[in-house]
Design an enzyme around this catalytic site. Structure first.
Site, PDB file in Angstrom:
ATOM      1  N   PRO A  75      13.163  64.575 -78.074  1.00  0.00           N
ATOM      2  CA  PRO A  75      11.780  64.486 -77.620  1.00  0.00           C
ATOM      3  C   PRO A  75      11.503  63.199 -76.840  1.00  0.00           C
ATOM      4  O   PRO A  75      12.257  62.243 -76.906  1.00  0.00           O
ATOM      5  CB  PRO A  75      11.003  64.447 -78.925  1.00  0.00           C
ATOM      6  CG  PRO A  75      11.881  63.664 -79.839  1.00  0.00           C
ATOM      7  CD  PRO A  75      13.284  64.074 -79.448  1.00  0.00           C
ATOM      8  N   PRO A 105      18.860  65.747 -80.297  1.00  0.00           N
ATOM      9  CA  PRO A 105      20.085  64.977 -80.117  1.00  0.00           C
ATOM     10  C   PRO A 105      19.755  63.506 -79.859  1.00  0.00           C
ATOM     11  O   PRO A 105      18.725  63.184 -79.260  1.00  0.00           O
ATOM     12  CB  PRO A 105      20.730  65.620 -78.890  1.00  0.00           C
ATOM     13  CG  PRO A 105      19.605  66.245 -78.145  1.00  0.00           C
ATOM     14  CD  PRO A 105      18.602  66.657 -79.184  1.00  0.00           C
ATOM     15  N   ARG A 116      13.500  59.526 -76.374  1.00  0.00           N
ATOM     16  CA  ARG A 116      12.916  58.444 -75.574  1.00  0.00           C
ATOM     17  C   ARG A 116      11.609  58.060 -76.246  1.00  0.00           C
ATOM     18  O   ARG A 116      10.742  58.904 -76.433  1.00  0.00           O
ATOM     19  CB  ARG A 116      12.580  58.884 -74.154  1.00  0.00           C
ATOM     20  CG  ARG A 116      13.513  59.841 -73.499  1.00  0.00           C
ATOM     21  CD  ARG A 116      14.679  59.176 -72.818  1.00  0.00           C
ATOM     22  NE  ARG A 116      15.394  60.084 -71.952  1.00  0.00           N
ATOM     23  CZ  ARG A 116      16.309  60.961 -72.364  1.00  0.00           C
ATOM     24  NH1 ARG A 116      16.556  61.110 -73.629  1.00  0.00           N
ATOM     25  NH2 ARG A 116      16.961  61.707 -71.496  1.00  0.00           N
ATOM     26  N   ARG A 133      11.907  76.381 -79.434  1.00  0.00           N
ATOM     27  CA  ARG A 133      11.904  76.390 -80.889  1.00  0.00           C
ATOM     28  C   ARG A 133      10.770  77.275 -81.390  1.00  0.00           C
ATOM     29  O   ARG A 133       9.700  77.320 -80.796  1.00  0.00           O
ATOM     30  CB  ARG A 133      11.752  74.981 -81.429  1.00  0.00           C
ATOM     31  CG  ARG A 133      12.954  74.101 -81.086  1.00  0.00           C
ATOM     32  CD  ARG A 133      12.652  72.645 -81.364  1.00  0.00           C
ATOM     33  NE  ARG A 133      13.760  71.800 -80.980  1.00  0.00           N
ATOM     34  CZ  ARG A 133      13.900  71.247 -79.786  1.00  0.00           C
ATOM     35  NH1 ARG A 133      12.997  71.463 -78.841  1.00  0.00           N
ATOM     36  NH2 ARG A 133      14.937  70.483 -79.516  1.00  0.00           N
TER      37      ARG A 133
END
Length: 132
Positions: free
Chosen positions: A2, A36, A41, A72
């Site tokens: 995200p 991941p 950020r 998702r």
């Protein structure tokens, strides 16, 4: 993903809870297992110019936006958002007991066709992890 934006009013920037906020939200996002390492950020900004509620100088705020990629299911998004929000509120609860504090959190999904990336972070992170 995200991408995380954290904003806080300047009148609480020196508080220990706020100093720990960046790491708390970062770790909470990682702990969801959805994102991941190379995709995270996080930006943290102290806002100097603001009016909160009735304008009293003791009023303070923390605003967090977690923007994720599409794909998702709703339950996964809800559980992830709740997990991050619970960590955020847990950290800020002592500060909220000491002063007026408004905490807002929002999870947003990026548009699937209007989301562009130019990124080599994943490869660099993988190489660094393999060399350790």
């Amino acid at each position: 993903m995200p991408h995380i934006w954290i904003e806080t009013s300047a009148n609480i920037a020196a508080q220990p809870e706020v100093r720990a906020l960046k790491d708390c939200v970062y770790q909470a996002a990682l702990a969801t297992g959805l994102f991941p390492l190379g995709g995270i950020r996080l930006r943290f900004q102290v806002i100097d110019d603001y009016i909160i509620g009735d304008g009293h100088p003791d009023n303070s705020f923390v605003h967090v936006v977690l923007r994720i990629g599409v794909g998702r299911d709703a339950e996964t998004k809800r559980k992830s958002a709740e997990a991050v929000f619970q960590k955020l509120c847990g950290l800020l609860a002592p500060l909220q007991q000491r002063r007026p504090l408004a905490v807002a959190f929002e999870l947003q999904e990026m548009h699937p066709e209007l989301n562009f990336k130019f990124n080599n972070l994943h490869e660099h992170i993988k190489r660094r992890q393999e060399s350790n």
